[in-house]
Design a protein around this motif. Structure first.
Motif, PDB file in Angstrom:
ATOM      1  N   GLU A 134     -17.535  -2.561 -12.031  1.00 42.33           N
ATOM      2  CA  GLU A 134     -17.416  -1.225 -12.612  1.00 42.33           C
ATOM      3  C   GLU A 134     -15.956  -0.787 -12.707  1.00 42.33           C
ATOM      4  O   GLU A 134     -15.512  -0.285 -13.728  1.00 42.33           O
ATOM      5  CB  GLU A 134     -18.207  -0.214 -11.771  1.00 42.33           C
ATOM      6  CG  GLU A 134     -19.707  -0.384 -11.845  1.00 42.33           C
ATOM      7  CD  GLU A 134     -20.259  -0.135 -13.244  1.00 42.33           C
ATOM      8  OE1 GLU A 134     -19.844   0.860 -13.876  1.00 42.33           O
ATOM      9  OE2 GLU A 134     -21.074  -0.957 -13.703  1.00 42.33           O
ATOM     10  N   CYS A 135     -15.214  -0.954 -11.617  1.00 47.41           N
ATOM     11  CA  CYS A 135     -13.851  -0.413 -11.576  1.00 47.41           C
ATOM     12  C   CYS A 135     -12.750  -1.463 -11.738  1.00 47.41           C
ATOM     13  O   CYS A 135     -11.622  -1.137 -12.128  1.00 47.41           O
ATOM     14  CB  CYS A 135     -13.624   0.362 -10.278  1.00 47.41           C
ATOM     15  SG  CYS A 135     -14.061  -0.527  -8.759  1.00 47.41           S
ATOM     16  N   ARG A 136     -13.043  -2.721 -11.471  1.00 49.09           N
ATOM     17  CA  ARG A 136     -11.989  -3.730 -11.518  1.00 49.09           C
ATOM     18  C   ARG A 136     -11.446  -3.982 -12.928  1.00 49.09           C
ATOM     19  O   ARG A 136     -10.232  -4.158 -13.093  1.00 49.09           O
ATOM     20  CB  ARG A 136     -12.467  -5.036 -10.880  1.00 49.09           C
ATOM     21  CG  ARG A 136     -11.320  -5.979 -10.533  1.00 49.09           C
ATOM     22  CD  ARG A 136     -11.681  -6.944  -9.448  1.00 49.09           C
ATOM     23  NE  ARG A 136     -12.812  -7.775  -9.807  1.00 49.09           N
ATOM     24  CZ  ARG A 136     -13.475  -8.541  -8.932  1.00 49.09           C
ATOM     25  NH1 ARG A 136     -13.110  -8.541  -7.669  1.00 49.09           N
ATOM     26  NH2 ARG A 136     -14.493  -9.278  -9.314  1.00 49.09           N
ATOM     27  N   PRO A 137     -12.296  -3.997 -13.978  1.00 48.81           N
ATOM     28  CA  PRO A 137     -11.740  -4.205 -15.325  1.00 48.81           C
ATOM     29  C   PRO A 137     -10.687  -3.161 -15.701  1.00 48.81           C
ATOM     30  O   PRO A 137      -9.674  -3.500 -16.325  1.00 48.81           O
ATOM     31  CB  PRO A 137     -12.972  -4.109 -16.228  1.00 48.81           C
ATOM     32  CG  PRO A 137     -14.105  -4.517 -15.355  1.00 48.81           C
ATOM     33  CD  PRO A 137     -13.769  -3.963 -14.002  1.00 48.81           C
ATOM     34  N   TYR A 138     -10.917  -1.896 -15.314  1.00 48.13           N
ATOM     35  CA  TYR A 138      -9.949  -0.834 -15.613  1.00 48.13           C
ATOM     36  C   TYR A 138      -8.642  -1.089 -14.869  1.00 48.13           C
ATOM     37  O   TYR A 138      -7.550  -0.962 -15.429  1.00 48.13           O
ATOM     38  CB  TYR A 138     -10.533   0.525 -15.219  1.00 48.13           C
ATOM     39  CG  TYR A 138      -9.557   1.668 -15.320  1.00 48.13           C
ATOM     40  CD1 TYR A 138      -9.062   2.088 -16.556  1.00 48.13           C
ATOM     41  CD2 TYR A 138      -9.113   2.330 -14.173  1.00 48.13           C
ATOM     42  CE1 TYR A 138      -8.153   3.137 -16.640  1.00 48.13           C
ATOM     43  CE2 TYR A 138      -8.213   3.382 -14.249  1.00 48.13           C
ATOM     44  CZ  TYR A 138      -7.739   3.780 -15.487  1.00 48.13           C
ATOM     45  OH  TYR A 138      -6.839   4.805 -15.573  1.00 48.13           O
ATOM     46  N   PHE A 139      -8.751  -1.482 -13.595  1.00 45.65           N
ATOM     47  CA  PHE A 139      -7.531  -1.749 -12.825  1.00 45.65           C
ATOM     48  C   PHE A 139      -6.792  -2.959 -13.378  1.00 45.65           C
ATOM     49  O   PHE A 139      -5.560  -2.999 -13.366  1.00 45.65           O
ATOM     50  CB  PHE A 139      -7.865  -1.968 -11.349  1.00 45.65           C
ATOM     51  CG  PHE A 139      -6.648  -2.262 -10.516  1.00 45.65           C
ATOM     52  CD1 PHE A 139      -5.699  -1.278 -10.251  1.00 45.65           C
ATOM     53  CD2 PHE A 139      -6.419  -3.537 -10.012  1.00 45.65           C
ATOM     54  CE1 PHE A 139      -4.564  -1.544  -9.503  1.00 45.65           C
ATOM     55  CE2 PHE A 139      -5.288  -3.813  -9.259  1.00 45.65           C
ATOM     56  CZ  PHE A 139      -4.362  -2.812  -9.006  1.00 45.65           C
ATOM     57  N   LYS A 140      -7.532  -3.951 -13.870  1.00 44.13           N
ATOM     58  CA  LYS A 140      -6.882  -5.132 -14.455  1.00 44.13           C
ATOM     59  C   LYS A 140      -5.977  -4.748 -15.618  1.00 44.13           C
ATOM     60  O   LYS A 140      -4.893  -5.310 -15.800  1.00 44.13           O
ATOM     61  CB  LYS A 140      -7.935  -6.148 -14.919  1.00 44.13           C
ATOM     62  CG  LYS A 140      -8.486  -7.030 -13.796  1.00 44.13           C
ATOM     63  CD  LYS A 140      -9.393  -8.102 -14.368  1.00 44.13           C
ATOM     64  CE  LYS A 140      -9.865  -9.053 -13.274  1.00 44.13           C
ATOM     65  NZ  LYS A 140     -10.729 -10.128 -13.807  1.00 44.13           N
ATOM     66  N   LYS A 141      -6.419  -3.767 -16.422  1.00 45.02           N
ATOM     67  CA  LYS A 141      -5.587  -3.302 -17.536  1.00 45.02           C
ATOM     68  C   LYS A 141      -4.308  -2.653 -17.020  1.00 45.02           C
ATOM     69  O   LYS A 141      -3.212  -2.877 -17.553  1.00 45.02           O
ATOM     70  CB  LYS A 141      -6.370  -2.309 -18.397  1.00 45.02           C
ATOM     71  CG  LYS A 141      -7.502  -2.931 -19.180  1.00 45.02           C
ATOM     72  CD  LYS A 141      -8.226  -1.874 -20.023  1.00 45.02           C
ATOM     73  CE  LYS A 141      -9.377  -2.501 -20.811  1.00 45.02           C
ATOM     74  NZ  LYS A 141     -10.112  -1.484 -21.595  1.00 45.02           N
ATOM     75  N   ILE A 142      -4.447  -1.854 -15.964  1.00 47.09           N
ATOM     76  CA  ILE A 142      -3.285  -1.172 -15.384  1.00 47.09           C
ATOM     77  C   ILE A 142      -2.295  -2.182 -14.820  1.00 47.09           C
ATOM     78  O   ILE A 142      -1.082  -2.105 -15.081  1.00 47.09           O
ATOM     79  CB  ILE A 142      -3.744  -0.194 -14.271  1.00 47.09           C
ATOM     80  CG1 ILE A 142      -4.575   0.940 -14.871  1.00 47.09           C
ATOM     81  CG2 ILE A 142      -2.541   0.367 -13.504  1.00 47.09           C
ATOM     82  CD1 ILE A 142      -5.187   1.855 -13.837  1.00 47.09           C
ATOM     83  N   ILE A 143      -2.805  -3.152 -14.050  1.00 46.13           N
ATOM     84  CA  ILE A 143      -1.920  -4.116 -13.401  1.00 46.13           C
ATOM     85  C   ILE A 143      -1.313  -5.072 -14.427  1.00 46.13           C
ATOM     86  O   ILE A 143      -0.168  -5.511 -14.284  1.00 46.13           O
ATOM     87  CB  ILE A 143      -2.680  -4.898 -12.289  1.00 46.13           C
ATOM     88  CG1 ILE A 143      -1.700  -5.500 -11.268  1.00 46.13           C
ATOM     89  CG2 ILE A 143      -3.570  -5.979 -12.855  1.00 46.13           C
ATOM     90  CD1 ILE A 143      -1.070  -4.503 -10.356  1.00 46.13           C
TER      91      ILE A 143
END
Length: 279
Positions: A175-184
């Protein structure tokens, strides 16, 4: 024409466990066995050989394990098979194949034995090594994560390790990791030239693995990177909070490491490392 002399030495990355060292191996296994029995785990043995897909599906085709470290080859029948690089995928395969999901849940299993990775031989790392695995299937409760950390800590204490340090983090879920991957990814892209060659390549397929790189130049870049704990979804945040409360209740000596990740796709939520701090 002279015959080549036979090399009477072990392969690079392999080692013998000599008679004088057998007692240490037995002591470690005895400690693991007594701890797992106490917590209600049952022993399982899975094959050293599996279909390579068992590991590539679980670890992810872009993981170092699959890309560079897995010993895989074609059988005489043409199947792509592999020496196990770790236990978890094989144990999950066995859980599904033998219908263990029909048993009272959770199912608690442990295993120990040789694993194989074509890693770069270096001090303390071998291409054949013994791994112990603790697996709890059929329960997502945060207390399970805390129990696994506690068991690992108990085993090392029983073996006489002192100044044990636990580092812990959450890497979220689907749920949340794909969004963080974009940020990182955006963060590292702006600093791509400062990364090592491997990490420049990793940036495309799995940017979280850059955080796990041990190269000095990458360590410096990741020091200012965004932290995944600041971007967890509500469910993962609550789960991680419960894990930390469990560790606090047990008074285990842990520290938060916001850059602790894992390069295998099947890892979600809690990740941890335990080491012995030098005096």
């Amino acid at each position: 024409m002279t015959d080549k002399k036979l090399k009477l030495q072990s392969l690079a990355g392999m080692r013998d466990i000599l008679p004088q060292n057998q007692a240490y191996a037995k002591k470690a296994q005895k400690s693991i066995e007594s701890t797992t029995n106490y917590y209600g785990f049952q022993k399982i043995d899975v094959p050293v050989l599996e279909y390579a897909e068992v590991f590539s599906k679980a670890a992810g085709v872009s993981s170092d394990v699959v890309e560079k470290e897995m010993y895989s080859f074609r059988s005489k029948g043409g199947d792509l098979i592999a020496l196990r690089p770790e236990f978890t995928p094989g144990i999950v395969r066995s859980y599904i194949e033998h219908g263990m999901y029909n048993l009272p849940q959770p199912v608690k299993l442990w295993a120990i034995g040789p694993c194989f990775r074509h890693d770069r031989p270096q001090k303390g790392r071998y291409r054949q090594f013994t791994q112990a695995s603790l697996e709890v299937l059929g329960d997502k409760n945060a207390s399970i994560d805390g129990q696994i950390i506690q068991m690992s800590y108990d085993i090392l204490k029983d073996l006489g390790f002192k100044n044990i340090s636990i580092e812990v983090n959450s890497i979220g879920d689907s749920e949340c990791r794909p969004y963080f991957k974009k940020i990182i990814t955006n963060y590292f892209k702006s600093r791509k030239s400062a990364l090592c060659g491997d990490c420049q390549r990793r940036l495309k397929d799995n940017p979280l693995r850059v955080l796990d790189c041990k190269e000095e130049k990458c360590q410096q870049v990741k020091a200012g990177a965004p932290q995944i704990v600041d971007h967890l979804c509500e469910h993962c945040h609550a789960h991680f909070k419960q894990v930390l409360e469990f560790l606090d209740e047990l008074e285990l000596p842990y520290t938060l490491n916001p850059y602790l990740v894992r390069g295998l796709d099947y890892y979600t939520k809690t990740v941890f490392e335990i080491s012995e701090k030098s005096d």
